[in-house]
Design an enzyme around this catalytic site. Sequence first.
Site, PDB file in Angstrom:
ATOM      1  N   CYS A  59       7.128   2.043 -71.356  1.00 22.31           N
ATOM      2  CA  CYS A  59       8.576   2.194 -71.195  1.00 22.31           C
ATOM      3  C   CYS A  59       8.955   3.654 -70.951  1.00 22.31           C
ATOM      4  O   CYS A  59       8.702   4.527 -71.790  1.00 22.31           O
ATOM      5  CB  CYS A  59       9.279   1.655 -72.444  1.00 22.31           C
ATOM      6  SG  CYS A  59      11.015   2.101 -72.581  1.00 22.31           S
ATOM      7  N   CYS A  62      11.399   5.093 -73.501  1.00 23.58           N
ATOM      8  CA  CYS A  62      10.706   5.395 -74.764  1.00 23.58           C
ATOM      9  C   CYS A  62      10.027   6.755 -74.694  1.00 23.58           C
ATOM     10  O   CYS A  62      10.048   7.532 -75.660  1.00 23.58           O
ATOM     11  CB  CYS A  62       9.676   4.317 -75.073  1.00 23.58           C
ATOM     12  SG  CYS A  62      10.343   2.635 -75.195  1.00 23.58           S
TER      13      CYS A  62
END
Length: 431
Positions: A59, A62
């Site tokens: 991600c 993230c």
Amino acid sequence: MRLLTILCSLVLWLGKLGIPATAHQFKVDGKVLELEESNFDSAISFFDYILVDFYAPWCGHCKRLSPQLDEAAPVLAGLKEPVVIAKLNADKFTRLARKYEIDGYPTLKLFMHGVPVDYYGPRKADLLVRYLKKFVAPDVSILSSDSAINDFVEVAGTYFPIYIGFGLNETVISNFAVKYKKKAWFSVAKDFSEDVMVLYDFDKVPALVVLHPSYNQQSIFYGPFEDEFLGDFIEQNFLPLVVPMKHETLKLLKDDNRKIVLTIMEDENEEKSQKLIKLLKAAASANHDLVFGYVGVKQWEEFADTFDGTEKTNLPKMIIWNGDEEYSSVIGSESLDDENQGSQISRFLEGYREGRLEKKRIKGPSFMDFINSLIGIRTVYIIVFLVAMLILIRSLGKDDEPLQVGTRDEVDHAESSMAESSDYRPGEKED
């Protein structure tokens, strides 16, 4: 021998309580903890306050959040009541992801004494620190000077409403401060000057002032200070008088059971829209049983279109929304003219009170939105790719036949097969 027996009994007793004997492995050292399934439960039990980042290694959001958490961790660890930051690879530990209903990455949850609360605050390190200080602050702060009041408001920031009781005893609001600690700042001012009274626009005491710094709004309550009336005022003022509709405010609205008076306008930044918003504030101050909100088509067209509000519609228009799948228009008050809008708002509310309503349902999500919500955008791309390959293979195997698109049954079969074989992987979540 007896000491060994006592130690063994202690270990068994801790195990029954769900507190493993290895809890001493956790330290408040200012570093971000990397949790896994084997130590997750013990971590959230061991620390009074722990912010957990549920992330996925692939991600991008993230990856951008990670250094912000690294920067905030030592500051939060140094508080009088430390807040520990931890992270869990939710893409790997899917049982925990399902248990805590993780539907996107990254998702942050604050565990307070083991109880999870969704974190909707900022994600930049300095702002994140300021936001989380709220949860470890005193239930009611005592302010004994003008400078203490100013400092309190400055430290509180803009993400929560701020309640200041001028001339109130802290016992009057202490129960509400404990009950709503997750939603607002609470304080009482013991000593203050007339300058403060002018600044916060109240002319007698006791008075309870609520501030919404991010919206530059405030409301004042002069009593009565019995629990019933005080509680109503506090609950009805978690939100500003008029709420701009955004993703963040919709999250706040989910805990409010009041009907929403929603005004749809072309551009909320236009001068005429700002004048309308002032009129809505006046109406909201006299109708606390309703939430007043607004949205500009230019600012959030998809949301406005849910209620048939587009630039082709006669705007501004007002509707009554239940916060879910239904809304109502008031017969005879479908839209507002430019002239005397204050009277038109009053007629709209009067029609609502009298029940002159035409009920409607919001527009449902598009097919792609529905698919995305079920299995994630990555899986959609895979499905599209496989269907395209299937079409290509069929066309190559039938050179003498024209190219044909697969039937609905074939597409449904491909989608259901992929949905069954795919791992649990929620879609990415915007920062």
